[in-house]
Design an enzyme around this catalytic site. Structure first.
Site, PDB file in Angstrom:
ATOM      1  N   GLU A  82       0.875  -1.178   0.000  1.00 16.24           N
ATOM      2  CA  GLU A  82       0.000   0.000   0.000  1.00 16.24           C
ATOM      3  C   GLU A  82       0.909   1.224   0.000  1.00 16.24           C
ATOM      4  O   GLU A  82       1.514   1.561   1.013  1.00 16.24           O
ATOM      5  CB  GLU A  82      -0.906  -0.002   1.236  1.00 16.24           C
ATOM      6  CG  GLU A  82      -1.866  -1.182   1.298  1.00 16.24           C
ATOM      7  CD  GLU A  82      -2.873  -1.193   0.168  1.00 16.24           C
ATOM      8  OE1 GLU A  82      -3.089  -0.123  -0.451  1.00 16.24           O
ATOM      9  OE2 GLU A  82      -3.435  -2.263  -0.116  1.00 16.24           O
ATOM     10  N   CYS A 118      -2.208   8.992   2.550  1.00 15.06           N
ATOM     11  CA  CYS A 118      -1.988   8.429   1.216  1.00 15.06           C
ATOM     12  C   CYS A 118      -3.183   8.647   0.299  1.00 15.06           C
ATOM     13  O   CYS A 118      -3.021   8.703  -0.927  1.00 15.06           O
ATOM     14  CB  CYS A 118      -1.670   6.939   1.322  1.00 15.06           C
ATOM     15  SG  CYS A 118      -2.978   5.951   2.086  1.00 15.06           S
TER      16      CYS A 118
END
Length: 364
Positions: A92, A130
């Site tokens: 990720e 993110c």
């Protein structure tokens, strides 16, 4: 959340877990190390703190699965170590998540869209997320109107004395603070600032900052910002935003504010990203019925809800057969009858198989 969410899936799938929190967030790391042992079996779930040297030692061991959240640079190190033992990896990694702002003729829709952009950019860790918006794409003729409304909501949310605000996050550490400041030192980038730009090194504070058309080859437009800086990139027609996004690494998420269904379909069909969200921001992370993950440089693999369980599981194929009946054409010696039987079975031609077994079908 980024540490605990995948742990839930790993535990539910019956795994023992080793957690290595980031040393870039020592307070969170200490919290996990001190709190989890009070509630979870320490023989099954371990928290290990430390820096890069500790990570290197952990990666020397053979694991059944590695789940990493962080930067592409460190992800390459993790993958290299995992490759030695052919360990499967989920990454990720985030990326430069764009927001496409199509013109919304209804003033209330226009206002709501800008409000959600401000909340997503600066409300969540001051851009240090993110899935936060990295840059905004808007038609040039509407850019002034959008920027003025951005400024209005920034003042409404955070007040005029933002350095004293208790709802505006500080930069996580000195190293990251200096990295963000360096992005603004480029003279051409500094010249594109239309709002904000002030810094307070003592408090690791950077004011919410809007930049209009900074150089596209500047570091602020080639690297993930991960901070309170928002470049606004203008295009002649909003449809050009698709080509702009495709010319850059694949993002974790594309946000698009539009009511044009044809444009929505083009965005979905002609771009590649971990997810696409229309007319809102960040909410996809809260929806555990949707898979969460990136593609390409923004990562690979997925988790959340049942997808987390699947990520930390191995689907083992198990088949049971009886010993009473046998299909003789599977065994040699081969002849025309057996080969024709196999051809018909492979084509799922059951009617032909019946005729063949009854001797009513000629061999080819």
């Amino acid at each position: 959340v980024l540490a605990l969410d995948p742990i839930i899936g790993a535990i539910s799938a019956g795994n023992v877990v080793v957690i290595k929190p980031s040393d870039q967030a020592p307070a969170c790391s200490s919290f996990l190390a001190n709190t989890l042992p009070q509630y979870l079996d320490t023989n099954a779930i371990k928290v290990i703190e430390g820096g890069g040297d500790v990570c290197e030692q952990i990666l020397l061991h053979k694991w059944d699965k590695i789940f990493f959240t962080g930067s592409p640079r460190v992800a390459r190190i993790v993958m290299t170590s995992a490759a030695r033992n052919l360990t499967p990896v989920t990454l990720e990694l985030g990326g430069k998540c764009p927001a496409i702002f199509d013109h919304l003729s209804n003033p209330s829709d226009f206002k709501m869209a800008v409000k959600r952009i401000v909340g997503a950019k600066w409300g969540i860790c001051s851009g240090q997320a993110c899935i936060g918006i990295d840059y905004l794409l808007v038609e040039e003729k509407y850019s002034s109107e959008v920027i003025e409304l951005l400024k209005k909501f920034i003042r409404k949310f955070y007040g005029d004395n933002m350095v004293e605000s208790r709802v505006l996050s500080r930069i996580i550490n000195k190293q990251h603070f200096e990295r963000l400041c360096n992005l603004l030192k480029d003279p051409l980038v500094a010249a594109s600032i239309v709002h904000g730009g002030s810094i307070d090194e003592t408090n690791l504070f950077i004011e919410p900052t809007i930049l209009l058309d900074p150089p596209l080859d500047a570091e602020i437009m080639t690297e993930e910002i991960f901070g309170p800086l928002l470049p606004v990139i203008t295009v002649n027609k909003i449809q050009e935003s698709i080509g702009f996004i495709n010319s850059r690494p694949k993002p974790l998420t594309i946000y698009a504010f539009t009511k044009d269904d044809t444009f929505k379909r083009k965005i979905v069909a002609e771009t590649s990203s971990g997810s696409v969200v229309f007319n809102d921001t960040l909410v996809q992370f809260l929806c555990d019925t949707l898979p969460f993950g990136g593609v390409g440089q923004s990562g690979f693999g997925r988790y959340h809800g049942k997808y987390s369980f699947d990520t930390f599981s191995h689907e083992k194929a198990v088949m049971h057969r009886h010993l009473c009946l046998e299909i003789e054409p599977r065994y040699p010696p081969w002849n025309k009858f057996k080969l024709e039987f196999i051809r018909l079975a492979y084509r799922l031609n059951y009617f032909g198989l019946v005729l063949h077994m009854l001797g009513l079908k000629k061999h080819n």
